[in-house]
Structures are given as C-alpha cells and as structure tokens.
Design a protein around this motif. Sequence first.
Motif, PDB file in Angstrom:
ATOM      1  N   THR A  30       0.872  -1.176   0.000  1.00  0.00           N
ATOM      2  CA  THR A  30       0.000   0.000   0.000  1.00  0.00           C
ATOM      3  C   THR A  30       0.904   1.220   0.000  1.00  0.00           C
ATOM      4  O   THR A  30       1.731   1.388   0.901  1.00  0.00           O
ATOM      5  N   ARG A  32       0.467   5.249  -0.352  1.00  0.00           N
ATOM      6  CA  ARG A  32      -0.511   6.334  -0.495  1.00  0.00           C
ATOM      7  C   ARG A  32      -0.031   7.539   0.312  1.00  0.00           C
ATOM      8  O   ARG A  32       0.996   7.485   0.986  1.00  0.00           O
ATOM      9  N   ARG A  33      -0.828   8.591   0.228  1.00  0.00           N
ATOM     10  CA  ARG A  33      -0.477   9.786   0.984  1.00  0.00           C
ATOM     11  C   ARG A  33      -1.503  10.031   2.077  1.00  0.00           C
ATOM     12  O   ARG A  33      -2.700   9.814   1.883  1.00  0.00           O
ATOM     13  N   PHE A  34      -1.034  10.470   3.226  1.00  0.00           N
ATOM     14  CA  PHE A  34      -1.940  10.938   4.269  1.00  0.00           C
ATOM     15  C   PHE A  34      -2.570  12.250   3.783  1.00  0.00           C
ATOM     16  O   PHE A  34      -2.042  12.899   2.865  1.00  0.00           O
ATOM     17  N   GLU A  38       1.948  13.651   3.616  1.00  0.00           N
ATOM     18  CA  GLU A  38       3.053  12.757   3.974  1.00  0.00           C
ATOM     19  C   GLU A  38       2.810  11.371   3.366  1.00  0.00           C
ATOM     20  O   GLU A  38       1.675  10.982   3.095  1.00  0.00           O
ATOM     21  N   SER A  39       3.916  10.616   3.187  1.00  0.00           N
ATOM     22  CA  SER A  39       3.808   9.322   2.506  1.00  0.00           C
ATOM     23  C   SER A  39       3.519   8.190   3.486  1.00  0.00           C
ATOM     24  O   SER A  39       4.075   8.157   4.594  1.00  0.00           O
ATOM     25  N   TYR A  40       2.674   7.254   3.071  1.00  0.00           N
ATOM     26  CA  TYR A  40       2.382   6.036   3.846  1.00  0.00           C
ATOM     27  C   TYR A  40       2.843   4.848   3.017  1.00  0.00           C
ATOM     28  O   TYR A  40       2.514   4.723   1.840  1.00  0.00           O
ATOM     29  N   VAL A  41       3.616   3.962   3.639  1.00  0.00           N
ATOM     30  CA  VAL A  41       4.124   2.772   2.937  1.00  0.00           C
ATOM     31  C   VAL A  41       3.855   1.547   3.797  1.00  0.00           C
ATOM     32  O   VAL A  41       4.187   1.529   4.993  1.00  0.00           O
ATOM     33  N   ARG A  42       3.239   0.540   3.214  1.00  0.00           N
ATOM     34  CA  ARG A  42       3.086  -0.743   3.915  1.00  0.00           C
ATOM     35  C   ARG A  42       3.373  -1.879   2.932  1.00  0.00           C
ATOM     36  O   ARG A  42       2.745  -1.965   1.872  1.00  0.00           O
ATOM     37  N   MET A  67       8.681   8.630  -0.617  1.00  0.00           N
ATOM     38  CA  MET A  67       8.000   7.324  -0.658  1.00  0.00           C
ATOM     39  C   MET A  67       8.980   6.231  -1.084  1.00  0.00           C
ATOM     40  O   MET A  67       8.991   5.132  -0.518  1.00  0.00           O
ATOM     41  N   PHE A  70      11.279   5.449   1.943  1.00  0.00           N
ATOM     42  CA  PHE A  70      10.603   4.641   2.970  1.00  0.00           C
ATOM     43  C   PHE A  70      10.429   3.203   2.480  1.00  0.00           C
ATOM     44  O   PHE A  70      10.601   2.244   3.216  1.00  0.00           O
ATOM     45  N   THR A  74      12.323  -0.034   4.110  1.00  0.00           N
ATOM     46  CA  THR A  74      11.444  -1.003   4.773  1.00  0.00           C
ATOM     47  C   THR A  74      11.653  -2.397   4.187  1.00  0.00           C
ATOM     48  O   THR A  74      11.707  -3.395   4.914  1.00  0.00           O
TER      49      THR A  74
END
Length: 297
Positions: A30, A32-34, A38-42, A67, A70, A74
Amino acid sequence: MEPLLFSFPGNEELGKQLLERTGCTAGKATLRRFPDGESYVRILSEVRDRAVYVLCTLHQPDDKLMMLYFFAKTIQQQGARSVTLLAPYLAYMRQDKAFHPGEAVTSDLFAQLLSGWVDAIVTIDPHLHRHHDLAEIYRISTSVLHAAPLIVDYLQHHINRPVLIGPDAESKQWVADIATRAGCPFTVLRKERYGDREVKVTVPDAPQFRQHTPVLVDDIISTGRTMIETANHLREQGIPAPVCIGVHAVFAGTALEEMHQAGIQSILTTNTIPHQTNELDVSGLLADWIEEREGAA
Ligand code: R5P
C-alpha cells in the motif's frame, strides 16, 4: 523463489508488461499519501530472502523520493536479498557541473543519495554528458540500457529516407549510433542554452538533405524549446517540419502544445515516462535485462 516486482504509482502499465514478460511475481504494497501529503508505505508481500525489483521512473523526482526512500528501507529491514531500482528515466543528470559559483552539482548529490537506498539501479539512456559512466557518481551497481534499437526499427518501418539531426553535441552519441545502425545520414547541430526556456540552435545550410525526411533525435524533451528552435531554423531553409523523437517524455508544462503550435505534429517518445506521445515500448529491454540477471543468479 521468484523475484518480486513492485510498481510504484504511475508505473502500473509498464509494470504489467514486465510481469507478463519475466518470471517476476507482483509484489503487493500500500503506497498512499496521508491527507497532509506525507507518505504512507506498507509492504504486504513476504520479501525475506527474495530479490526485489522496484519500478519507479524518476521524472518529477521530488514528488516521489520520500516514498521511494521509505519503501526501499522497509524492504531492506524486512530482509530482502537485494533491492534493484528500475528507473527507466533517471533524474537530475543534467546539472553535472557548477555552471555558476555556489550551484549544487545535483547529478552527483542525487547519485550519492540513491546509492544509500538501493543495491542496484537499471536505467535507459541517462543523460551522460560530462560524466561518461554512471559508475563515476553512483557507488552501487548500475546498468544502462539503450533505446537505439527501438528507434532504428521505427525509422526502418515508418520513415522514408530519413536524415537524423542531433540538436547539440551531447546528442551525437545517440544520433551517430542510430544513424549507423539504420544506415542513414546524420548531422549534429550547435546549441547554446541561455536559460531554462531559451536556447539558440545553429543550423548550417544543408541542401543535400532536402530530399530526405528530417528526424530530430534527442534524449529528453523537456520544455520543447530545443526541438522548436531547430524546427524553426529548418523551416527558414525550406525544409519541412521534422519528425521529433525523444527517448524521455518529460514535457514540462505546456511543452507539447507549444510544439504543436510551432508546426511540429509528428512527435514520438518511448514509454520510459508515461505520456500520450509514447510509441516505442521499452518493456522488452527491461524484461530481457531482468531475465538475464535472474538466469545468472
Ligand atoms: C540536454 O542537453 C538534453 O540533451 C536535451 O537537449 C534537453 O534536455 C532538451 O530540453 P528542452 O526540451 O527543455 O529544450
């Protein structure tokens, strides 16, 4: 286990073709952006001990880098065997010296940055001018692929009696190679750049080329000014509007519209950057490279 291929947002189409052409499995994540940007990475796939390919072309790089950072870190923390960045377009290659005192040499700084994030980079026709090899600035393994065979194939099947025109000294490396492979004449012009959108191109009188179809070939179309200036000079000499071929479809702002307004209708690029002018497909180049590397691993 098969290698994993993750496609960053905006790279899905090329990523799909690479999955079809290689033994890679689609990595799931995943990205996406908050709401605040800010970037979200999973990472959703199990990456431990696997070779990981990340497809992320790097035009408009500043929007992508956090992104990518991160993500790469990760993946490494989760135990991937290797992380290879597939960046069909490699950014920040043009500022390869300080033209004025105090300027950042961003080609080198960007290379240092990426070298700390991934194990290897694969790219297509990076803008190598004062640097002759990516190894001069990258500390990691780098591989350079070339779009020349795709352009040659296009010329041979679609253009009647082409004459290749390189707009500046840097373009000679591509233009000479393509012309030799395609068996057609070429010339390289002189360009002086006075600002981001201000270039002067000198076109010598070349009556012998009037019987040919002029084809401008450059690695990058950004503001389009290089192509427009050259086309204008050709027109002054009674030479028809050229076919314009760019490897990387950067097209800043309204560049494409401005090229059309300047009377250039035939514009084509490779899909190193997704764009409406893409006609030449680089997926085979990248897929062959991945297959060869995995075969050797
Ligand atoms: C620079 O020398 C490159 O090879 C291209 O000629 C340049 O980036 C084209 O830029 P623009 O489209 O802004 O003239």
